[in-house]
Structure formats: C-alpha cells, structure tokens
Design a protein around this motif. Structure first.
Motif, PDB file in Angstrom:
ATOM      1  N   GLU A 135      55.525-108.397 -36.607  1.00 26.22           N
ATOM      2  CA  GLU A 135      55.874-108.881 -37.942  1.00 26.22           C
ATOM      3  C   GLU A 135      54.646-109.421 -38.661  1.00 26.22           C
ATOM      4  N   ALA A 136      53.786-110.125 -37.945  1.00 22.67           N
ATOM      5  CA  ALA A 136      52.573-110.673 -38.556  1.00 22.67           C
ATOM      6  C   ALA A 136      51.631-109.553 -39.000  1.00 22.67           C
ATOM      7  N   ALA A 137      51.634-108.453 -38.261  1.00 22.72           N
ATOM      8  CA  ALA A 137      50.731-107.339 -38.576  1.00 22.72           C
ATOM      9  C   ALA A 137      51.235-106.474 -39.718  1.00 22.72           C
ATOM     10  N   MET A 138      52.487-106.670 -40.132  1.00 19.86           N
ATOM     11  CA  MET A 138      53.064-105.803 -41.169  1.00 19.86           C
ATOM     12  C   MET A 138      52.361-105.935 -42.514  1.00 19.86           C
ATOM     13  N   GLU A 139      51.702-107.064 -42.751  1.00 23.29           N
ATOM     14  CA  GLU A 139      51.030-107.275 -44.032  1.00 23.29           C
ATOM     15  C   GLU A 139      49.523-107.028 -43.941  1.00 23.29           C
ATOM     16  N   ALA A 140      49.074-106.380 -42.898  1.00 19.81           N
ATOM     17  CA  ALA A 140      47.647-106.143 -42.709  1.00 19.81           C
ATOM     18  C   ALA A 140      47.089-105.242 -43.805  1.00 19.81           C
ATOM     19  N   GLU A 141      45.805-105.450 -44.133  1.00 21.93           N
ATOM     20  CA  GLU A 141      45.163-104.651 -45.173  1.00 21.93           C
ATOM     21  C   GLU A 141      45.137-103.169 -44.810  1.00 21.93           C
ATOM     22  N   ALA A 142      44.981-102.865 -43.533  1.00 22.09           N
ATOM     23  CA  ALA A 142      44.931-101.467 -43.100  1.00 22.09           C
ATOM     24  C   ALA A 142      46.253-100.762 -43.402  1.00 22.09           C
ATOM     25  N   ILE A 143      47.356-101.482 -43.250  1.00 26.88           N
ATOM     26  CA  ILE A 143      48.664-100.903 -43.550  1.00 26.88           C
ATOM     27  C   ILE A 143      48.847-100.766 -45.053  1.00 26.88           C
ATOM     28  N   ASP A 144      48.400-101.770 -45.806  1.00 21.59           N
ATOM     29  CA  ASP A 144      48.413-101.638 -47.273  1.00 21.59           C
ATOM     30  C   ASP A 144      47.670-100.376 -47.694  1.00 21.59           C
ATOM     31  N   ARG A 187      56.190-100.306 -42.755  1.00 23.62           N
ATOM     32  CA  ARG A 187      55.254-101.331 -42.295  1.00 23.62           C
ATOM     33  C   ARG A 187      55.552-101.737 -40.858  1.00 23.62           C
ATOM     34  N   PHE A 188      56.835-101.831 -40.517  1.00 19.05           N
ATOM     35  CA  PHE A 188      57.208-102.182 -39.140  1.00 19.05           C
ATOM     36  C   PHE A 188      56.700-101.118 -38.170  1.00 19.05           C
ATOM     37  N   ALA A 189      56.881 -99.856 -38.507  1.00 18.52           N
ATOM     38  CA  ALA A 189      56.424 -98.779 -37.631  1.00 18.52           C
ATOM     39  C   ALA A 189      54.900 -98.787 -37.494  1.00 18.52           C
ATOM     40  N   LEU A 190      54.193 -98.913 -38.605  1.00 15.92           N
ATOM     41  CA  LEU A 190      52.728 -98.900 -38.570  1.00 15.92           C
ATOM     42  C   LEU A 190      52.182-100.142 -37.857  1.00 15.92           C
ATOM     43  N   ALA A 191      52.839-101.282 -38.043  1.00 13.98           N
ATOM     44  CA  ALA A 191      52.406-102.500 -37.358  1.00 13.98           C
ATOM     45  C   ALA A 191      52.633-102.385 -35.856  1.00 13.98           C
ATOM     46  N   THR A 192      53.706-101.737 -35.460  1.00 13.94           N
ATOM     47  CA  THR A 192      53.956-101.515 -34.037  1.00 13.94           C
ATOM     48  C   THR A 192      52.819-100.718 -33.421  1.00 13.94           C
ATOM     49  N   GLU A 193      52.362 -99.696 -34.143  1.00  8.53           N
ATOM     50  CA  GLU A 193      51.240 -98.887 -33.640  1.00  8.53           C
ATOM     51  C   GLU A 193      49.989 -99.751 -33.491  1.00  8.53           C
ATOM     52  N   ALA A 194      49.748-100.627 -34.472  1.00  2.00           N
ATOM     53  CA  ALA A 194      48.559-101.477 -34.415  1.00  2.00           C
ATOM     54  C   ALA A 194      48.607-102.460 -33.249  1.00  2.00           C
ATOM     55  N   VAL A 195      49.789-102.977 -32.939  1.00  2.00           N
ATOM     56  CA  VAL A 195      49.923-104.006 -31.904  1.00  2.00           C
ATOM     57  C   VAL A 195      50.134-103.405 -30.525  1.00  2.00           C
ATOM     58  N   HIS A 196      50.979-102.370 -30.437  1.00  2.00           N
ATOM     59  CA  HIS A 196      51.396-101.864 -29.123  1.00  2.00           C
ATOM     60  C   HIS A 196      50.932-100.432 -28.820  1.00  2.00           C
TER      61      HIS A 196
END
Length: 234
Positions: free
Chosen positions: A181-190, A133-142
């Motif tokens: 961290e906030a993006a780690m629980e996003a529906e897209a990552i789920d 989730r951390f890796a995927l959220a990083t992609e979404a944010v950065h």
C-alpha cells in the motif's frame, strides 16, 4: 477526357512505369474503358491507400514512445523470447478485457512466436487506477511472480476495486499489504501509468482492450481472429 479519369489514367501509367503511354490517347481510352467497366478497382485502390496512410500515421506516432516495444513491462502472455510482440492496454474494470483475456491466452499458446505485453490503462473508474497501482506496487515489493498472482486475482473481482478487496488478495497470497500500500504512490508507478496514458492518447485509443503493433492500433474489440491477421503478418 474528364479530369478525374485523366488523373486515374496518369496514376495507372505511372504505377507501371509507362510515362510515354500516359500521353497516348488510345492508351488513355483503353484504361478509361477498363476503369468504367471495373469501377470497384477505384474503391479498392482508395481502401489500400487509406490503410497505408493509417499505418504510416501510427508508425509516426509511435516514434514518440520508443519504450513501448523496446522496454516492455514484466507482465505478459507468451514466450518472452517471441519474435512478434503485441502491446495490450487493459483495465481491470473492463468487461471486454476480461472476456478477451482467455482468448489471448489460447492464442499465444497456439502461436509461440507471439507475445502479448500487458500495459495498465486505468480509465474506467477510480478503482481501476487503484487496482493498477496495487498490482504494480506488488511487483515492486514482492517481485514478478507475486505481480502475476495479484494480476490473476484482480481479474476475478466483480465488485468494487478497493482497499478491502486488495487486502483480501494480500492475505490470500501472504503479501505484506502495508508495504504494498505504501508503494502504490511511488513516483515510478506514477511514471508508468502516465506513460501508458500518454501513449494511448497519442495513438487515439478510446477504449480497452486496445492492441498495438509496430504499425497498427485496434481497440474495443474482442474479435481476436480478425486482429490476429495483422499480428501474424508482421
């Protein structure tokens, strides 16, 4: 003639488009003698049949997951335009995955027509999923470049995969950790992780690393030389 031998004779004749000869007793006797003198051909035929059935079953299962190859993730090894695509399911906590990764890098460098798409399959520990989730959220944010940098850093963690480790990586790479961290629980990552898990279950993948082609599945092995024979035959 015994039923099994008669069946083999009939199949042999059918394979060579010789239906009339299948009724010929002399022909049957010659084929029977050949089979008895070379019994290994029966095992060879059964092996080939088993391989064909396994491929057909894999192809059928993959039909339920068309995006596995048509919509590959942004993280991969090798030329994005490569004609041969392999999907690797991995877990950051998986020791064989870590051992395999340098081999994959070397392989795609030596074989430019092959690209290995990386898909998260966090199954070993709760930390495995947090890292994915951390890796995927990083992609979404950065973006993709930051995703790649985080991916490379996560491979280097030998201890627990937890928030403290993720914060250290974020500081080293100058990332906005709170936003990630906030993006780690996003529906897209789920959805991404669930999709990968569903595909792995359907393909009967029981461990990582797992490598999937359009007609084959292998998992739990780091013998890239053997697996690459199937990859290059596509």
């Amino acid at each position: 003639m015994r039923p099994r031998i008669r069946l083999l004779v009939t199949l042999f004749a059918a394979a060579f488009s010789l239906p009339a000869l299948a009724e010929d007793e002399a022909f049957e006797d010659r084929v029977r003698a050949f089979i008895l003198d070379n019994p290994e051909i029966i095992l060879e035929a059964l092996t080939i049949l088993s391989e064909r059935e396994a491929k057909a079953a894999t192809v059928a299962r993959l039909e339920a997951f068309p995006a596995l190859f048509s919509d590959p993730p942004k993280l991969g090894e090798g030329d994005p335009a490569a004609s041969v695509r392999i999907v690797e399911f991995f877990d950051y906590k998986c020791a064989p995955c870590k051992a395999m990764h340098p081999k994959v890098l070397a392989f795609v460098e030596d074989h430019p027509k092959v690209r290995v798409e990386m898909r998260h399959l966090p199954i070993l520990t709760p930390g495995s999923e947090r890292a994915a989730r951390f890796a995927l959220a990083t992609e979404a944010v950065h973006g993709t470049a930051a995703y790649r940098a985080v991916h490379d850093q996560l491979w280097q963690i030998d201890g627990p995969l937890n928030a403290a480790g993720f914060q250290r990586i974020a500081r080293a790479l100058d990332l906005d950790f709170q936003a990630v961290e906030a993006a780690m629980e996003a529906e897209a990552i789920d959805a991404r992780i669930t999709y990968n898990r569903d595909a792995a279950i359907a393909l009967e993948i029981l461990g990582t690393p797992a490598f999937v082609t359009e007609d084959s599945v292998s998992f739990g092995s780091t013998d890239i030389e053997t697996m690459s024979e199937a990859w290059l035959s596509q």
